[in-house]
Write an enzyme that holds these catalytic residues in place. Structure first.
Site, PDB file in Angstrom:
ATOM      1  N   GLY A   9       0.840  -1.203   0.000  1.00  0.00           N
ATOM      2  CA  GLY A   9       0.000   0.000   0.000  1.00  0.00           C
ATOM      3  C   GLY A   9       0.863   1.237   0.000  1.00  0.00           C
ATOM      4  O   GLY A   9       1.368   1.638   1.052  1.00  0.00           O
ATOM      5  N   VAL A  74      -3.922  -0.450   3.457  1.00  0.00           N
ATOM      6  CA  VAL A  74      -4.893  -0.276   2.380  1.00  0.00           C
ATOM      7  C   VAL A  74      -6.230   0.123   3.002  1.00  0.00           C
ATOM      8  O   VAL A  74      -6.393   0.090   4.219  1.00  0.00           O
ATOM      9  CB  VAL A  74      -5.052  -1.568   1.546  1.00  0.00           C
ATOM     10  CG1 VAL A  74      -3.730  -1.921   0.876  1.00  0.00           C
ATOM     11  CG2 VAL A  74      -5.541  -2.733   2.402  1.00  0.00           C
ATOM     12  N   SER A 128      -1.346   6.182  14.387  1.00  0.00           N
ATOM     13  CA  SER A 128      -1.836   7.562  14.480  1.00  0.00           C
ATOM     14  C   SER A 128      -0.678   8.537  14.351  1.00  0.00           C
ATOM     15  O   SER A 128       0.435   8.262  14.776  1.00  0.00           O
ATOM     16  CB  SER A 128      -2.555   7.791  15.814  1.00  0.00           C
ATOM     17  OG  SER A 128      -3.032   9.121  15.886  1.00  0.00           O
ATOM     18  N   LYS A 182      -7.304   2.100  19.101  1.00  0.00           N
ATOM     19  CA  LYS A 182      -7.227   3.179  18.095  1.00  0.00           C
ATOM     20  C   LYS A 182      -8.599   3.808  17.886  1.00  0.00           C
ATOM     21  O   LYS A 182      -8.719   5.032  17.709  1.00  0.00           O
ATOM     22  CB  LYS A 182      -6.696   2.606  16.769  1.00  0.00           C
ATOM     23  CG  LYS A 182      -6.679   3.617  15.606  1.00  0.00           C
ATOM     24  CD  LYS A 182      -5.811   4.836  15.924  1.00  0.00           C
ATOM     25  CE  LYS A 182      -5.399   5.615  14.686  1.00  0.00           C
ATOM     26  NZ  LYS A 182      -6.482   6.090  13.842  1.00  0.00           N
ATOM     27  N   HIS A 185      -9.134   6.088  20.750  1.00  0.00           N
ATOM     28  CA  HIS A 185      -8.256   7.245  20.507  1.00  0.00           C
ATOM     29  C   HIS A 185      -8.949   8.232  19.570  1.00  0.00           C
ATOM     30  O   HIS A 185      -9.000   9.437  19.831  1.00  0.00           O
ATOM     31  CB  HIS A 185      -6.937   6.762  19.894  1.00  0.00           C
ATOM     32  CG  HIS A 185      -6.129   7.839  19.212  1.00  0.00           C
ATOM     33  ND1 HIS A 185      -6.447   8.342  17.965  1.00  0.00           N
ATOM     34  CD2 HIS A 185      -5.024   8.515  19.612  1.00  0.00           C
ATOM     35  CE1 HIS A 185      -5.582   9.278  17.631  1.00  0.00           C
ATOM     36  NE2 HIS A 185      -4.705   9.390  18.608  1.00  0.00           N
ATOM     37  N   ASN A 186      -9.499   7.721  18.475  1.00  0.00           N
ATOM     38  CA  ASN A 186     -10.154   8.600  17.513  1.00  0.00           C
ATOM     39  C   ASN A 186     -11.405   9.239  18.100  1.00  0.00           C
ATOM     40  O   ASN A 186     -11.721  10.392  17.801  1.00  0.00           O
ATOM     41  CB  ASN A 186     -10.509   7.826  16.239  1.00  0.00           C
ATOM     42  CG  ASN A 186      -9.297   7.563  15.365  1.00  0.00           C
ATOM     43  OD1 ASN A 186      -8.170   7.571  15.846  1.00  0.00           O
ATOM     44  ND2 ASN A 186      -9.512   7.306  14.098  1.00  0.00           N
ATOM     45  N   GLU A 189     -10.281  11.986  20.165  1.00  0.00           N
ATOM     46  CA  GLU A 189      -9.879  13.041  19.223  1.00  0.00           C
ATOM     47  C   GLU A 189     -11.099  13.870  18.809  1.00  0.00           C
ATOM     48  O   GLU A 189     -11.041  15.108  18.778  1.00  0.00           O
ATOM     49  CB  GLU A 189      -9.230  12.389  18.002  1.00  0.00           C
ATOM     50  CG  GLU A 189      -8.775  13.320  16.916  1.00  0.00           C
ATOM     51  CD  GLU A 189      -8.269  12.530  15.706  1.00  0.00           C
ATOM     52  OE1 GLU A 189      -8.778  12.767  14.589  1.00  0.00           O
ATOM     53  OE2 GLU A 189      -7.385  11.670  15.883  1.00  0.00           O
TER      54      GLU A 189
END
Length: 489
Positions: A9, A74, A128, A182, A185-186, A189
């Site tokens: 990718g 990807v 990230s 993750k 985490h987002n 955010e």
């Protein structure tokens, strides 16, 4: 067989991670379905580095040392499954597939189990930090088959960001735990960004500050307890002028986009019964922003209070109060995020590495901040800490911030400025510290109209109202004695 690591990718993130790994002494083999991308990469950015190209999946696999370590960057979803299906026939037991995309954690759970049956070690890793992070040090959150960790640890911790000399990468937990962390985490955010936007809106509409003045405030805040990547970039954005000298930010359409990770976090919080209210409000705020045409029509008919232009007499106190509101709300957001992670560990049977999770977010990632050093410290002192608000650092900080927090929200509410994230953070805090909530009345209502039963307080128990029993009362005198089944959806 010459490459330590392979990556498929070659979009910007993939190219930058490869360059990062090469800079740290690893030989990397690069592949992309469009082979011309490989050729262009080798002829330009990768020229002269320990990076080799592959022209096919077979060629790619042949150039990797055993156990083969293959990272996929990807598009999440079907493309990941298709690529794994293409890779597996060429791999052997003990080889490692790492999905570094923004995959939904249930997909990672499934891939982990499917590949385990075939003897392939699956790792789902949150990545990230954006393009710059990928190039010079991202936050990496790997989880999955723990047997893979000794083989990828050196690579991952070498290329990751560093905070006080420690790598912002450690093993998270089994199955889809890496992508789960993750996702949270987002979600955090989303919350951080919404809180910053609300502070900006209050300064602009209530304080009548210019964009430059607000930028100066964020510059000052970035030197204190709010020191963080998002505060830093907000300062830069607010001071950036277009060619005509006017702030570019004021020319941007006020309709926010989203790719789904915040929504996933909010849905998962509902599934697990966790009150992660701030992330939920941040997602809904983006949804509200998206109905721009409807808001334009509403603005012409719905009336709110008028804001006097010279309302704020003491601008320093106004800004100090707002700083405390932002800081306290941020503490609540992280407390809620770690509550969700804790509950996920219980629900999914994952032993999660809480101190490492906080450390991973200290550098490289979008939510990196000085503040996270205290979270790392708190979880190192007590890895089983029930809630961040039970740690003295955070309880003291929120106590100190309360006056400014409440004044800022009251001021915004009085003058019609929406503060969904600030307000829900304070509501959660007040609810969490309440020994008694009005849910007793709610349970009575549910039993009245639907015979859903209730339980009594131990101190109120009697022969007719026994403790620890689901009780139904005939509230009207003409209802029946049959109750509904008791369950939690």
């Amino acid at each position: 067989m010459s490459a330590d690591f392979g990556l498929i990718g070659l979009a910007v993130m993939g190219q930058n991670l490869i360059l990062n790994a090469a800079d740290h002494g690893f030989t990397v083999v690069a592949y992309n379905r469009t082979v011309s991308k490989v050729e262009n990469f080798l002829a330009n950015e990768a020229k002269g580095k320990s990076i080799i190209g592959a022209t096919s999946i077979e060629d790619f696999i042949a150039k990797l040392k055993r156990p083969r370590k293959v990272m996929l960057l990807v598009k999440a979803g079907a493309p990941v499954d298709a690529l794994i299906k293409e890779l597996v026939p060429h791999l052997e037991k003990g080889d490692i597939i790492i999905d570094g995309g923004n995959s939904h954690f249930p997909d990672s759970n499934r891939r982990y189990e499917e590949l385990k049956e075939q003897g392939i070690l699956f790792v789902g890793s949150g990545v990230s930090g954006g393009e710059d992070g990928a190039r010079y040090g991202p936050s990496l959150m790997p989880g999955g088959a723990e047997e893979a960790w000794p083989h990828i640890k050196n690579i991952f911790q070498s290329i990751s960001a560093k905070s006080d000399g420690e790598p912002c990468c450690d093993w998270v937990g089994p199955a889809g735990a890496g992508h789960y962390v993750k996702m949270v985490h987002n979600g955090i955010e989303y919350g951080d960004m919404q809180l910053i936007c609300e502070a900006y809106d209050i300064m602009k509409r209530v304080g009548n500050f210019t964009d430059k003045e607000i930028g100066d405030v964020f510059e000052t805040w970035n030197k204190g307890v709010l020191d963080s990547f998002l505060i830093e970039i907000t300062r830069d954005i607010l001071k950036f002028n277009d060619v005509d000298g006017k702030p570019l930010v004021e020319k941007i359409m006020d309709t926010a986009g989203q790719k789904g990770t915040g929504k996933w976090t909010a849905i998962n919080a509902l599934d697990l019964g966790m009150p992660v209210t701030l992330i939920g409000e941040a997602v809904f705020s983006r949804c509200l922003s998206a109905i721009k045409n409807e808001r334009i029509r509403a603005s012409k008919t719905l009336v709110g209070p008028t804001i006097p232009k010279d309302l704020i007499k003491d601008k320093k106190q106004f800004v100090d109060d707002l700083e405390q509101a932002l800081y306290a709300s941020k503490i609540i957001s992280y407390a809620q995020g770690f509550m969700l992670i804790r509950e996920a560990g219980k629900t999914y049977g994952w032993k999660l590495n809480n101190p490492a999770i906080a450390l991973m977010w200290r550098g490289g990632c979008i939510i990196r901040s000085v503040f996270l050093a205290e979270i790392t410290k708190a979880y190192r002192e007590d890895p089983e800490l029930e809630n961040l608000l039970f740690h003295s650092f955070f309880s003291d900080a929120v106590t100190k911030a309360q006056s400014g927090w409440r004044k800022s929200i009251a001021l915004a509410t009085t003058y019609g400025i929406p503060t969904p994230a600030f307000s829900t953070a304070l509501s959660f805090y007040d609810g969490y510290r309440s020994e008694r909530l009005p849910a007793n009345l709610l349970q009575a209502q549910r039993d009245y109209f639907g015979a859903h039963t209730f339980r009594v307080l131990p101190e109120a128990a009697s022969e007719t109202l026994p403790v620890d029993k689901d009780i139904h009362i005939n509230w009207t005198g003409h209802g029946g004695n049959v109750s509904s089944s008791t369950y939690q959806a």
